[in-house]
Design an enzyme around this catalytic site. Structure first.
Site, PDB file in Angstrom:
ATOM      1  N   ASP A 254       0.845  -1.188   0.000  1.00  0.00           N
ATOM      2  CA  ASP A 254       0.000   0.000   0.000  1.00  0.00           C
ATOM      3  C   ASP A 254       0.881   1.238   0.000  1.00  0.00           C
ATOM      4  O   ASP A 254       1.473   1.597   1.024  1.00  0.00           O
ATOM      5  CB  ASP A 254      -0.914  -0.002   1.229  1.00  0.00           C
ATOM      6  CG  ASP A 254      -1.905   1.151   1.224  1.00  0.00           C
ATOM      7  OD1 ASP A 254      -1.871   1.963   0.278  1.00  0.00           O
ATOM      8  OD2 ASP A 254      -2.718   1.240   2.166  1.00  0.00           O
TER       9      ASP A 254
ATOM     10  N   HIS B  11      -0.241   4.222  -0.324  1.00  0.00           N
ATOM     11  CA  HIS B  11      -0.986   5.206   0.454  1.00  0.00           C
ATOM     12  C   HIS B  11      -0.949   6.598  -0.155  1.00  0.00           C
ATOM     13  O   HIS B  11      -1.107   7.606   0.541  1.00  0.00           O
ATOM     14  CB  HIS B  11      -0.444   5.244   1.887  1.00  0.00           C
ATOM     15  CG  HIS B  11      -1.504   5.417   2.940  1.00  0.00           C
ATOM     16  ND1 HIS B  11      -1.620   6.553   3.696  1.00  0.00           N
ATOM     17  CD2 HIS B  11      -2.493   4.593   3.349  1.00  0.00           C
ATOM     18  CE1 HIS B  11      -2.635   6.426   4.544  1.00  0.00           C
ATOM     19  NE2 HIS B  11      -3.180   5.245   4.336  1.00  0.00           N
TER      20      HIS B  11
ATOM     21  N   GLU C 222      -1.100  -0.820  -4.135  1.00  0.00           N
ATOM     22  CA  GLU C 222      -2.294  -0.002  -3.893  1.00  0.00           C
ATOM     23  C   GLU C 222      -1.957   1.487  -3.845  1.00  0.00           C
ATOM     24  O   GLU C 222      -0.942   1.876  -3.266  1.00  0.00           O
ATOM     25  CB  GLU C 222      -2.908  -0.437  -2.566  1.00  0.00           C
ATOM     26  CG  GLU C 222      -4.100   0.342  -2.091  1.00  0.00           C
ATOM     27  CD  GLU C 222      -4.650  -0.227  -0.797  1.00  0.00           C
ATOM     28  OE1 GLU C 222      -5.315   0.535  -0.067  1.00  0.00           O
ATOM     29  OE2 GLU C 222      -4.435  -1.418  -0.502  1.00  0.00           O
TER      30      GLU C 222
ATOM     31  N   GLU D 258      -9.964   3.409  -2.587  1.00  0.00           N
ATOM     32  CA  GLU D 258     -10.495   3.746  -1.269  1.00  0.00           C
ATOM     33  C   GLU D 258     -10.920   5.205  -1.182  1.00  0.00           C
ATOM     34  O   GLU D 258     -11.735   5.562  -0.334  1.00  0.00           O
ATOM     35  CB  GLU D 258      -9.474   3.433  -0.177  1.00  0.00           C
ATOM     36  CG  GLU D 258      -8.250   4.323  -0.169  1.00  0.00           C
ATOM     37  CD  GLU D 258      -7.226   3.872   0.851  1.00  0.00           C
ATOM     38  OE1 GLU D 258      -7.102   4.548   1.899  1.00  0.00           O
ATOM     39  OE2 GLU D 258      -6.565   2.843   0.603  1.00  0.00           O
TER      40      GLU D 258
ATOM     41  N   HIS E  98     -11.875  -2.014   0.392  1.00  0.00           N
ATOM     42  CA  HIS E  98     -11.117  -1.337   1.441  1.00  0.00           C
ATOM     43  C   HIS E  98     -11.937  -1.388   2.725  1.00  0.00           C
ATOM     44  O   HIS E  98     -13.131  -1.133   2.711  1.00  0.00           O
ATOM     45  CB  HIS E  98     -10.898   0.110   1.006  1.00  0.00           C
ATOM     46  CG  HIS E  98     -10.203   0.978   1.995  1.00  0.00           C
ATOM     47  ND1 HIS E  98     -10.876   1.891   2.781  1.00  0.00           N
ATOM     48  CD2 HIS E  98      -8.889   1.115   2.296  1.00  0.00           C
ATOM     49  CE1 HIS E  98     -10.000   2.551   3.531  1.00  0.00           C
ATOM     50  NE2 HIS E  98      -8.787   2.093   3.255  1.00  0.00           N
TER      51      HIS E  98
END
Length: 385
Positions: free
Chosen positions: A183, A185, A209, A235, A284
């Site tokens: 991830d 982020h 991700e 997400e 998510h």
């Protein structure tokens, strides 16, 4: 069956629960939350209830249309999350009224088990490796990790090597039979993603991700073309319209959040739209038990489902409502039991869980004021958390 009232509960660690009541004594639960903006979301729910109280609880789709389109201004995380929590509660009511789980109302199950993954945390490779081994010992067959903390838009070779070393440590710790998801982020710029991801390809991540921020979704095609690692995002996309550019960019995995992206109703539609593009669904959900239960109901009815996120082991209280844990808000945590890295299909009505209202009320007396951490680069400028 008319909606006659509701109650909101601000509970640790950073969640908001909604109980929706009807005149026939059937209630449903939802989780409308924007992490770090719980009070704002709660006010949005209160405004929505000015319309909903007195309405027929069974008209789920009509209410979804009104909540998302009748206010002139549309979209975004707050309105999406307000609608999501209400939508979850309405589906919960429908399932309880008919005595069936929600996935039965979505066309019935297409699988018997849903695979889940857990988070691993640590600053150093050895810490991450230990955390990954602990999740595998817990019965999981997949883990997810952040490959970096703060990154500059174009960071140094040493920073790039730290990313590689962290992921390599986790891969070495769990071996080739366990999946490792990464991830980013939104901490990577498009250029950094294109530089780093090819170096991670030999480690065979399950997916990477949010390799770019959501406002750069149109640039995802450059990242997709630069790597063989499947790219995931979603997400911070809140409707099927938001996902359109991501699908066109060639993502492999869609990650809508059932508490942000319009609830069960819209997540189901995003999943169907993903299937048209040969994209898999991995919802998510670093959230509470209601959001996880709602996600699972979608998972069991979705043909192109891949894997489900869940917050056990994410770093805040796991099993006690006294510390804001996921399992502590349930009368019986059995529906979230892991067997061989998966959760078995729930058969209880509605969302398939029984919320411990007494525990929720105790936690709501304390409430919370969780805020997104504020990070800055070495030069003092704002950094992505």
């Amino acid at each position: 069956m008319k909606i006659v009232g509701y109650e909101l509960f601000l509970v640790e660690p950073r969640w908001l629960f909604l109980r929706l009541d009807t005149d026939e004594g059937v209630s449903g639960w939802g989780e409308p939350i924007v992490e770090g903006r719980a009070a704002t979301t709660a006010r949005g729910v209160e405004e929505a209830m000015e319309y909903l109280v007195g309405q027929d609880a069974s008209r789920i789709e009509d209410h979804w249309q009104v909540l998302t389109k009748a206010g002139f201004y549309r979209g975004g995380p707050v309105l999406g999350s307000v609608t999501a929590g209400i939508d979850q509660a309405l589906w919960d009511i429908a399932g309880h009224a008919l005595g069936v789980p929600v996935h039965q109302l979505l066309g019935g199950p297409v699988r018997d088990r849903v695979r889940v993954y857990g988070w691993v945390h640590g600053s150093e490779p050895a810490e991450l490796a230990d955390a990954a081994r602990a999740q595998v010992e817990r019965g999981l067959t997949a883990v997810k990790m952040n490959p970096s903390e703060l990154l500059a838009p174009l960071d140094t070779p040493a920073a790039v090597q730290r990313v590689v070393d962290r992921v390599a440590a986790v891969r070495d710790a769990v071996g080739p039979q366990v999946d490792v998801a990464i991830d980013c982020h939104g901490r990577f710029s498009t250029a950094m993603s294109r530089r780093v991801l090819p170096l991670l390809e030999p480690l065979l991540p399950l997916f990477v991700e949010e390799p770019v921020l959501p406002e750069h979704t149109r640039d995802l095609d450059a990242v997709v073309r630069s790597t063989t690692i499947p790219v995931a995002t979603g997400e911070r996309l809140f409707s099927r319209w938001d996902f359109r550019a991501a699908f066109e960019a060639g993502i492999a995995v869609a990650q809508p959040d059932v508490s942000h992206a319009g609830g069960i109703s819209e997540t189901r539609r995003i999943a169907a739209m993903a299937e048209v593009h040969d994209v898999l669904l991995a919802p998510h959900c670093p959230l509470g038990p209601i959001a996880l239960a709602a996600s699972l109901q979608v998972d069991f009815a979705t043909p192109n489902f891949l894997i489900q996120e869940q917050s056990l082991g994410i770093g805040y209280g796991d099993d006690s409502a006294d510390v804001g844990g996921l399992l502590g808000y349930l009368v019986d945590p059995a529906p979230f039991t892991f067997v061989d890295g998966s959760i078995a299909r729930p058969t209880a009505p509605g969302l398939g869980i029984e919320v411990d209202e007494a525990a929720v009320r105790r936690a709501a007396e304390r409430g919370h004021a969780w805020r997104t951490p504020l990070w800055r680069h070495a030069d003092g400028s704002l950094a992505a958390w």
